[in-house]
Motif scaffolding. Sequence first.
Motif, short mmCIF file in Angstrom:
data_model
loop_
_atom_site.label_atom_id
_atom_site.label_comp_id
_atom_site.label_asym_id
_atom_site.label_seq_id
_atom_site.Cartn_x
_atom_site.Cartn_y
_atom_site.Cartn_z
N ALA A 117 0.96 -1.18 0.18
CA ALA A 117 -0.06 -0.07 -0.02
C ALA A 117 0.97 1.21 0.22
O ALA A 117 1.76 1.34 0.66
CB ALA A 117 -0.82 0.02 1.23
N PRO A 118 0.28 2.35 -0.62
CA PRO A 118 1.21 3.61 -0.45
C PRO A 118 1.18 3.85 1.05
O PRO A 118 0.65 3.80 1.91
CB PRO A 118 0.17 4.76 -1.22
CG PRO A 118 -0.75 3.69 -2.17
CD PRO A 118 -0.95 2.39 -1.38
N ALA A 119 2.48 4.52 1.41
CA ALA A 119 3.07 4.70 2.48
C ALA A 119 2.58 5.93 3.21
O ALA A 119 2.26 6.10 4.41
CB ALA A 119 4.39 4.67 2.75
N THR A 120 2.10 6.84 2.25
CA THR A 120 1.53 7.99 2.55
C THR A 120 0.06 7.78 3.28
O THR A 120 -0.80 7.38 2.60
CB THR A 120 1.54 8.91 1.33
OG1 THR A 120 2.84 9.37 1.00
CG2 THR A 120 1.14 10.58 1.91
N PRO A 121 -0.12 8.69 4.08
CA PRO A 121 -1.43 8.27 4.91
C PRO A 121 -2.47 9.25 3.98
O PRO A 121 -2.27 10.20 3.46
CB PRO A 121 -1.32 9.05 6.27
CG PRO A 121 0.00 9.09 6.62
CD PRO A 121 0.69 9.14 5.29
N ALA A 122 -3.86 8.52 3.99
CA ALA A 122 -4.75 8.99 2.99
C ALA A 122 -5.94 8.31 3.72
O ALA A 122 -6.03 7.61 4.47
CB ALA A 122 -4.52 8.93 1.55
N GLY A 123 -7.14 8.77 2.92
CA GLY A 123 -8.58 8.37 3.28
C GLY A 123 -8.35 6.75 2.83
O GLY A 123 -7.53 6.22 2.06
N PRO A 124 -9.27 5.98 3.02
CA PRO A 124 -9.32 4.54 2.73
C PRO A 124 -9.18 4.52 1.10
O PRO A 124 -9.92 5.16 0.16
CB PRO A 124 -10.78 4.13 3.03
CG PRO A 124 -11.17 5.18 4.30
CD PRO A 124 -10.67 6.37 3.71
N ARG A 125 -8.38 3.67 0.62
CA ARG A 125 -8.02 3.39 -0.65
C ARG A 125 -8.52 2.17 -1.29
O ARG A 125 -9.11 1.11 -0.31
CB ARG A 125 -6.49 3.28 -0.92
CG ARG A 125 -5.82 4.50 -0.32
CD ARG A 125 -4.40 4.32 -0.73
NE ARG A 125 -3.44 5.55 -1.01
CZ ARG A 125 -2.74 6.01 0.20
NH1 ARG A 125 -2.65 5.37 1.39
NH2 ARG A 125 -2.26 6.94 -0.06
N PRO A 126 -9.10 2.06 -2.59
CA PRO A 126 -9.58 0.98 -3.02
C PRO A 126 -8.62 -0.25 -2.92
O PRO A 126 -7.35 -0.04 -2.97
CB PRO A 126 -9.81 1.17 -4.47
CG PRO A 126 -9.95 2.78 -4.78
CD PRO A 126 -8.97 3.18 -3.37
N VAL A 127 -9.03 -1.50 -3.06
CA VAL A 127 -8.26 -2.77 -2.73
C VAL A 127 -8.39 -3.68 -3.86
O VAL A 127 -9.55 -3.79 -4.46
CB VAL A 127 -8.79 -3.43 -1.68
CG1 VAL A 127 -8.00 -4.46 -0.92
CG2 VAL A 127 -8.90 -2.45 -0.06
N LEU A 128 -7.13 -3.97 -4.22
CA LEU A 128 -6.99 -5.18 -5.14
C LEU A 128 -6.42 -6.36 -4.84
O LEU A 128 -5.35 -6.40 -4.34
CB LEU A 128 -6.20 -4.70 -6.41
CG LEU A 128 -5.92 -5.54 -7.47
CD1 LEU A 128 -7.16 -5.78 -8.44
CD2 LEU A 128 -4.94 -4.96 -8.55
N VAL A 129 -7.18 -7.24 -4.71
CA VAL A 129 -6.98 -8.84 -4.17
C VAL A 129 -6.50 -9.59 -5.31
O VAL A 129 -7.00 -9.86 -6.36
CB VAL A 129 -7.89 -9.40 -3.46
CG1 VAL A 129 -7.41 -10.91 -2.75
CG2 VAL A 129 -8.33 -8.71 -2.36
N PHE A 130 -5.53 -10.25 -5.42
CA PHE A 130 -4.92 -11.14 -6.46
C PHE A 130 -4.84 -12.66 -6.13
O PHE A 130 -4.29 -12.97 -5.20
CB PHE A 130 -3.41 -10.55 -6.92
CG PHE A 130 -3.06 -11.36 -8.28
CD1 PHE A 130 -3.49 -11.12 -9.40
CD2 PHE A 130 -1.84 -12.31 -7.95
CE1 PHE A 130 -3.14 -11.82 -10.54
CE2 PHE A 130 -1.61 -12.87 -9.19
CZ PHE A 130 -2.07 -12.72 -10.34
N LEU A 131 -5.39 -13.40 -6.92
CA LEU A 131 -5.41 -14.89 -6.97
C LEU A 131 -4.51 -15.51 -7.98
O LEU A 131 -4.70 -15.39 -9.34
CB LEU A 131 -6.63 -15.40 -7.02
CG LEU A 131 -7.63 -14.63 -5.95
CD1 LEU A 131 -9.12 -15.54 -6.06
CD2 LEU A 131 -7.18 -15.31 -4.43
#
Length: 424
Positions: free
Chosen positions: A83-97
């Motif tokens: 995840a980006p290390a810079t704090p921010a609001g909740p980010r979209p999530v990508l889960v990889f299988l």
Amino acid sequence: MNSAPGHVVDVPTDRGNVPVRRTGPLRYATADRFRPPVLVPAGGDVPVSGAMCPQPPSRLEAVMGPSRNLPQDEDCLHLRITAPATPAGPRPVLVFLHGGGFSSGSGLLDWYDGARISAEGDLVVVSVNYRLGPLGFLRHPDVAAGNLGLLDQLAALRWVAENIARHGGDPAQVTVAGQSAGAISLALLLRHPDTPRLLRRAILQSPVLGPLQTDLAAAEADGAAFLAALDGDPFTAPAEALLTARTAAAAHAVERTGSRVTPPFSPVVGADPVPATPPATGLEGVDLLIGWNHEELTAFGLSRAAARAAEGPTFAAPVAEFGAWATSAGARVTTYRLDWEPAGSPFGAVHCLELPLLLGDGAAWRDAPMLGDVPWSDVDEFGRVLRGEWAAFARTGEVDPAATEGHPISWGLGPQTPPTSPNS
């Protein structure tokens, strides 16, 4: 805010270096041999070494190159978060299988590192391990119910729903991407009523929707061949013995199907969590991106001409059928085809070719024959375009064909409005 510990690295982007934090591997579940996974309690991270499920060598090394060896252990229900290390609001999530024919692979391999797409797309990326081969997909009435690897994947998605906010992710904005076996898994999991509640969007990369699934009778026949060849008790035999017996089961599967592509252990339709019949509804509000590569089957020994001839019955027609069902069940569907033919590669637009465009880095893919003579800078340049489309889809459920104009990717159907009823 991402408050979890982790290793921070700088990723070069067209906006300059972006720091991203890699966290894990973490345990998302535990499982006894041939038993369903048990989710770890929410609210705490359990660091682990990051083993992959015991497995034979990948049969695609001639295409993808050798992978970095990881320790092999049955304690393998692990994931990694980037995840980006810079704090921010909740980010979209990508889960990889990951893919690997349900017999090899690991989400923790360098091939599947999510740093580039995380930094460029401002996403939280989660890469998942699941059980493989007989440990993940054996079905036999005296030993295992089958589909344990799919249950592992569902457990990982439940872990994400319960825990990803602590890592800066938005549990209401989860996109699950699967490649090859991972895409087949995802297609089948979409039949389960829990899955649409655990994701908002799904990306299916090169799903073979048919041959890599078995019915109950065929799965139990392969399971019987496995047990007949196994030296020892299936619950206590060493993992090496299971892999040896897997070879006998593979021979049985070839004899049964007449195909060397079908693995001996794969998802079983009609066993939990895969209903025998796809539901008529339940995908309302789900966005799907589905596609394949133009010459997939050169990875399995076909000539480029033969691979193109097989494209229709192997990918295009099954994807169209799946898309029609998904749309009738309420989903919005977009399709694509990757047409890139790397200079110097004998494989053309082969199976797995999109992976270095999306995940990993030049070091991870430096020995991949499928990339031919193309310098990594060119791979990364085209990859940045494709990563932008995947990230946009994860954020909005839509792609922008104009953004890829002049690049070797074809878009089929645009986003569709679901019908008002399954019969409309």
